[in-house]
Design a protein around this motif. Structure first.
Motif, PDB file in Angstrom:
ATOM      1  N   TYR A 293      -1.156   5.587   9.376  1.00 53.25           N
ATOM      2  CA  TYR A 293      -0.961   4.145   9.426  1.00 53.25           C
ATOM      3  C   TYR A 293       0.514   3.717   9.389  1.00 53.25           C
ATOM      4  CZ  TYR A 293      -0.757   4.768   4.283  1.00 53.25           C
ATOM      5  OH  TYR A 293      -0.449   5.176   3.004  1.00 53.25           O
ATOM      6  N   ILE A 294       1.431   4.659   9.284  1.00 49.32           N
ATOM      7  CA  ILE A 294       2.854   4.329   9.155  1.00 49.32           C
ATOM      8  C   ILE A 294       3.538   4.321  10.524  1.00 49.32           C
ATOM      9  CG2 ILE A 294       5.080   5.214   8.306  1.00 49.32           C
ATOM     10  CD1 ILE A 294       3.655   6.153   5.812  1.00 49.32           C
ATOM     11  N   ARG A 295       4.343   3.306  10.759  1.00 44.01           N
ATOM     12  CA  ARG A 295       5.226   3.257  11.923  1.00 44.01           C
ATOM     13  C   ARG A 295       6.584   3.795  11.468  1.00 44.01           C
ATOM     14  NH1 ARG A 295       1.827  -1.139  12.181  1.00 44.01           N
ATOM     15  NH2 ARG A 295       3.176  -2.397  10.819  1.00 44.01           N
ATOM     16  N   GLY A 296       6.935   4.951  11.981  1.00 41.94           N
ATOM     17  CA  GLY A 296       8.077   5.690  11.455  1.00 41.94           C
ATOM     18  C   GLY A 296       9.369   4.913  11.429  1.00 41.94           C
ATOM     19  N   TRP A 297       9.632   4.111  12.461  1.00 36.53           N
ATOM     20  CA  TRP A 297      10.900   3.378  12.502  1.00 36.53           C
ATOM     21  C   TRP A 297      10.985   2.326  11.400  1.00 36.53           C
ATOM     22  CZ3 TRP A 297       6.838   2.494  15.809  1.00 36.53           C
ATOM     23  CH2 TRP A 297       6.352   1.191  15.881  1.00 36.53           C
ATOM     24  N   GLU A 298       9.833   1.742  11.050  1.00 33.57           N
ATOM     25  CA  GLU A 298       9.833   0.736   9.984  1.00 33.57           C
ATOM     26  C   GLU A 298      10.189   1.353   8.646  1.00 33.57           C
ATOM     27  OE1 GLU A 298       6.590  -2.658  11.369  1.00 33.57           O
ATOM     28  OE2 GLU A 298       5.947  -1.043  10.026  1.00 33.57           O
ATOM     29  N   LEU A 299       9.548   2.482   8.342  1.00 32.46           N
ATOM     30  CA  LEU A 299       9.810   3.136   7.059  1.00 32.46           C
ATOM     31  C   LEU A 299      11.229   3.683   7.017  1.00 32.46           C
ATOM     32  CD1 LEU A 299       8.769   4.000   4.307  1.00 32.46           C
ATOM     33  CD2 LEU A 299       7.829   6.074   5.362  1.00 32.46           C
ATOM     34  N   MET A 300      11.691   4.256   8.120  1.00 28.83           N
ATOM     35  CA  MET A 300      13.061   4.768   8.175  1.00 28.83           C
ATOM     36  C   MET A 300      14.070   3.665   7.874  1.00 28.83           C
ATOM     37  SD  MET A 300      15.197   6.095  11.513  1.00 28.83           S
ATOM     38  CE  MET A 300      15.135   4.409  12.159  1.00 28.83           C
ATOM     39  N   ASN A 329      -2.243  12.719  14.325  1.00 29.85           N
ATOM     40  CA  ASN A 329      -0.849  12.347  14.507  1.00 29.85           C
ATOM     41  C   ASN A 329      -0.408  11.446  13.364  1.00 29.85           C
ATOM     42  OD1 ASN A 329      -0.453  13.753  16.912  1.00 29.85           O
ATOM     43  ND2 ASN A 329      -1.316  12.087  18.127  1.00 29.85           N
ATOM     44  N   VAL A 330       0.659  11.821  12.703  1.00 28.77           N
ATOM     45  CA  VAL A 330       1.133  11.154  11.500  1.00 28.77           C
ATOM     46  C   VAL A 330       2.529  10.603  11.766  1.00 28.77           C
ATOM     47  CG1 VAL A 330       1.875  11.541   9.116  1.00 28.77           C
ATOM     48  CG2 VAL A 330      -0.256  12.559   9.947  1.00 28.77           C
ATOM     49  N   ILE A 352      10.300   5.889  -1.905  1.00 36.94           N
ATOM     50  CA  ILE A 352       9.431   6.128  -0.756  1.00 36.94           C
ATOM     51  C   ILE A 352       8.055   5.521  -1.001  1.00 36.94           C
ATOM     52  CG2 ILE A 352       8.210   7.899   0.565  1.00 36.94           C
ATOM     53  CD1 ILE A 352      10.673   9.712   0.132  1.00 36.94           C
ATOM     54  N   ILE A 353       7.479   5.799  -2.154  1.00 38.04           N
ATOM     55  CA  ILE A 353       6.150   5.269  -2.466  1.00 38.04           C
ATOM     56  C   ILE A 353       6.167   3.742  -2.484  1.00 38.04           C
ATOM     57  CG2 ILE A 353       4.352   5.145  -4.239  1.00 38.04           C
ATOM     58  CD1 ILE A 353       5.156   8.026  -5.034  1.00 38.04           C
ATOM     59  N   GLN A 354       7.180   3.175  -3.107  1.00 41.33           N
ATOM     60  CA  GLN A 354       7.269   1.717  -3.187  1.00 41.33           C
ATOM     61  C   GLN A 354       7.371   1.079  -1.809  1.00 41.33           C
ATOM     62  OE1 GLN A 354      10.609   0.955  -5.847  1.00 41.33           O
ATOM     63  NE2 GLN A 354       9.189   0.335  -7.452  1.00 41.33           N
ATOM     64  N   GLU A 355       8.196   1.637  -0.936  1.00 39.17           N
ATOM     65  CA  GLU A 355       8.375   1.043   0.384  1.00 39.17           C
ATOM     66  C   GLU A 355       7.119   1.173   1.227  1.00 39.17           C
ATOM     67  OE1 GLU A 355      10.774  -0.880   1.491  1.00 39.17           O
ATOM     68  OE2 GLU A 355      11.669  -0.750  -0.505  1.00 39.17           O
ATOM     69  N   VAL A 356       6.432   2.289   1.136  1.00 46.48           N
ATOM     70  CA  VAL A 356       5.162   2.428   1.865  1.00 46.48           C
ATOM     71  C   VAL A 356       4.146   1.412   1.355  1.00 46.48           C
ATOM     72  CG1 VAL A 356       3.202   3.937   2.321  1.00 46.48           C
ATOM     73  CG2 VAL A 356       5.529   4.848   2.454  1.00 46.48           C
ATOM     74  N   LYS A 357       4.064   1.268   0.039  1.00 44.96           N
ATOM     75  CA  LYS A 357       3.115   0.315  -0.552  1.00 44.96           C
ATOM     76  C   LYS A 357       3.469  -1.120  -0.140  1.00 44.96           C
ATOM     77  CE  LYS A 357       0.759  -0.459  -4.974  1.00 44.96           C
ATOM     78  NZ  LYS A 357       0.719  -1.923  -4.989  1.00 44.96           N
ATOM     79  N   ARG A 358       4.758  -1.429  -0.055  1.00 42.46           N
ATOM     80  CA  ARG A 358       5.184  -2.781   0.348  1.00 42.46           C
ATOM     81  C   ARG A 358       4.894  -3.045   1.821  1.00 42.46           C
ATOM     82  NH1 ARG A 358       9.444  -5.000   2.884  1.00 42.46           N
ATOM     83  NH2 ARG A 358      10.551  -2.999   3.070  1.00 42.46           N
ATOM     84  N   LEU A 359       5.185  -2.061   2.672  1.00 46.55           N
ATOM     85  CA  LEU A 359       4.998  -2.244   4.104  1.00 46.55           C
ATOM     86  C   LEU A 359       3.541  -2.189   4.541  1.00 46.55           C
ATOM     87  CD1 LEU A 359       7.962  -0.012   5.371  1.00 46.55           C
ATOM     88  CD2 LEU A 359       7.802  -2.499   5.617  1.00 46.55           C
TER      89      LEU A 359
END
Length: 424
Positions: A293-300, A329-330, A352-359
Motif C-alpha cells: 500500500y506504500i507509494r515509495g516516493w511519498e515515504l522517501m 510487489n512492495v 519510519i513507523i510514524q511516517e507510514v502510519k501518518r501517510l
C-alpha cells in the motif's frame, strides 16, 4: 535491577583462571591493530582444557580469521569436544527465524549436534550430563531482541545448576561498545526476545553481557551464579566498528548478511512488529522497508524531510521471496547510512513507523501475537506503541528514556572488560 555483591571478586578469580596472557586487551607490537577473538586466544593455549570433555555452544560465526570453524580448530588443537549445541537457526545456521532446528549426528565429525533453541534451563541440564565444561562462541549483533544472548543466559543458568564451568569466548560488538540507545526492558514484558532489563542497543560484548547476567540476574529468585570465565579478545577498542577489526564477517543468522544489516537492526528490527515488510525475502533485509500500500516516493520524501542524522532514503520496490507479502510487489524505501557515528537506528525506526502510519492510516497496522502486540515484546513495553498511536514526535519519544539509560550506564560500568579509542 537486582544487584549481587561480590561480582568484582568473581571477575578477578575468573581472569586468574584464564591466565594474564588472555586478558591484556591489546597487541602493542602490531603496526595496524587487529582483533583476536576469544577463540583465537584460547587456541594459543588449548592446554587450558586438557582432560576436560567440552560441550561447545556455537553456530557458523564461531570462526577463526582464516575461516576455520572453531569446532574443527579446537579438535585439531587436541581439545576434546564431545557435544555441540546450537541456538536459534541451528549449529550450521540453516533454519529461518523462529523455526526449531533439529538434533542430529554431524556427518563430518561424527559428533552429536543438539538443539538448545526453545529449551528452558531445566531442559538443558540433562543435555549437559556428558560434558565437564561448557564453551560459548557465537557472534552477537548488539541488539536486545537478538536471541543468542538468551541462549547463553539459559545455558549459564543450567550450567550453574549442573555444577559445570561456563566459558565465554568473547567477540566484538559489531556496533561498537560506546553508544547505548533505546528503552530499557520493563520486567513485565519478559520474553525470549527480551529476558533482562537492558536497553535495545546495549553496547556490550557477549562476554560483558555474561558477566552482567551473572552478577545482576542469575542469582535472583533463589538461583545461583555460574562458574563463569570470559576469555577476552586482544586488540578490540570500544569505539571499533566491525569493519575496523580485521575479522571476516560470517552471517550470524540468515537475515543478517552484513555489518550494515546489524547497524540498522536495533531500529528497523521493530518493523517486525507492524504489517510492514522488514525486507525478509530480499537481499537487503532490515534495509528495505515497505508494503503493497506504500507509494515509495511519498515515504522517501517524508523521511528525507525528517532530517534524521547520518542516513538518507531511496525510493525502492521489491518482491519478497518469503515472509510478509511473499510474491507481491512492495513499495517503500531503502536506508543508506552515510555517517555511522551520527546514525541513530532507534530514532530512525520509530520515525519510519510514524511516517507510514501518518501517510497510510487506513492501511498501517500493528502485528498481533496472540492477545498481545509483537512490538511490545521487541521494545520491552507498550510505551513506544502507545506513544506512536498518540502522535508524540519521535525525538520526544527517544528523550523519554534518557534517565533509565543513565542508570543502566552506571550499572554496566562494573562489567565492561574493554576500554580505549578507535584503532587508527
Amino acid at each position: 535491577m537486582k544487584r549481587v555483591l561480590g561480582m568484582g571478586l568473581v571477575c578477578v578469580l575468573t581472569f586468574s583462571l584464564i591466565g594474564s596472557g588472555s586478558v591484556d586487551g591489546s597487541d602493542k607490537k602490531a603496526k595496524k591493530p587487529k582483533v583476536q577473538t576469544g577463540l583465537e586466544v584460547l587456541l594459543e593455549h588449548p592446554e587450558r582444557l586438557d582432560g576436560k570433555k567440552v560441550g561447545l555452544i556455537t553456530n557458523p560465526t564461531g570462526m577463526t580469521r582464516d575461516y576455520r570453524h572453531g569446532l574443527d580448530a579446537m579438535l585439531d588443537a587436541g581439545i576434546d569436544v564431545t557435544e555441540v549445541y546450537g541456538p536459534e537457526h541451528g549449529v550450521r545456521g540453516t533454519e529461518q527465524a523462529g523455526e526449531t532446528p533439529g538434533s542430529y549426528v554431524d556427518p563430518r565429525t561424527g559428533l552429536p549436534f543438539v538443539n538448545l533453541y526453545g529449551k528452558k534451563p531445566e531442559e538443558m541440564v540433562p543435555l549437559f550430563d556428558g560434558v565437564d565444561v561448557l564453551v560459548f562462541d557465537i557472534q552477537d549483533v548488539g541488539t536486545r531482541f537478538y536471541t543468542y544472548i538468551y541462549t547463553m543466559a539459559y545455558a549459564m543458568e543450567a550450567a550453574a545448576e549442573a555444577n559445570k564451568p561456563f566459558i565465554v569466548l568473547d567477540r566484538p560488538n559489531p556496533l561498537g561498545g560506546e553508544k547505548v540507545e533505546g528503552p530499557v526492558l520493563n520486567p513485565d514484558y519478559v520474553s525470549f526476545v527480551g529476558l533482562y532489563p537492558i536497553p535495545q542497543r546495549h553496547g556490550m560484548t557477549v562476554g560483558e553481557l555474561a558477566t552482567m547476567f551473572n552478577g545482576e540476574f542469575l542469582a535472583g529468585d533463589g538461583g545461583e551464579q555460574a562458574d563463569l570465565q570470559v576469555i577476552r579478545m586482544k586488540g578490540w577498542k570500544r569505539h571499533d566498528l566491525y569493519e575496523e577489526t580485521g575479522l571476516p564477517w560470517v552471517l550470524p543468522s540468515p537475515n543478517m548478511p552484513t555489518p550494515q544489516t546489524a547497524r540498522v537492526y536495533p531500529g528497523t528490527g521493530m518493523i517486525e512488529g507492524t504489517n510492514l515488510s522488514e525486507g525478509r525475502g530480499t537481499t537487503k533485509p532490515f534495509e528495505l522497508i515497505g508494503a503493497p500500500y506504500i507509494r515509495g516516493w511519498e515515504l522517501m520524501e517524508a523521511l528525507n524531510e525528517a532530517g534524521l542524522p547520518g542516513v538518507s532514503f531511496r525510493e525502492a520496490y521489491f518482491n519478497p521471496t518469503f515472509s510478509k507479502y511473499e510474491g507481491e510487489n512492495v513499495g517503500g524505501v531503502q536506508l543508506h547510512i552515510e555517517d555511522p557515528e551520527r546514525f541513530s537506528p532507534i530514532l530512525t525506526g520509530i520515525t519510519i513507523i510514524q511516517e507510514v502510519k501518518r501517510l497510510y492510516p487506513e492501511d498501517f497496522a500493528w502485528r498481533k501475537d496472540g492477545d498481545s502486540y509483537w512490538i511490545d515484546k521487541l521494545t520491552g513495553s507498550d510505551r513506544i506503541r502507545t506513544q506512536i498511536d498518540e502522535g508524540i514526535p519521535a525525538r520526544e519519544i527517544t528523550a523519554g528514556w534518557q534517565k533509565e539509560l543513565k542508570d543502566f550506564r552506571q550499572v554496566r560500568k562494573e562489567y565492561l572488560l574493554y576500554q580505549g579509542k578507535r584503532s587508527k
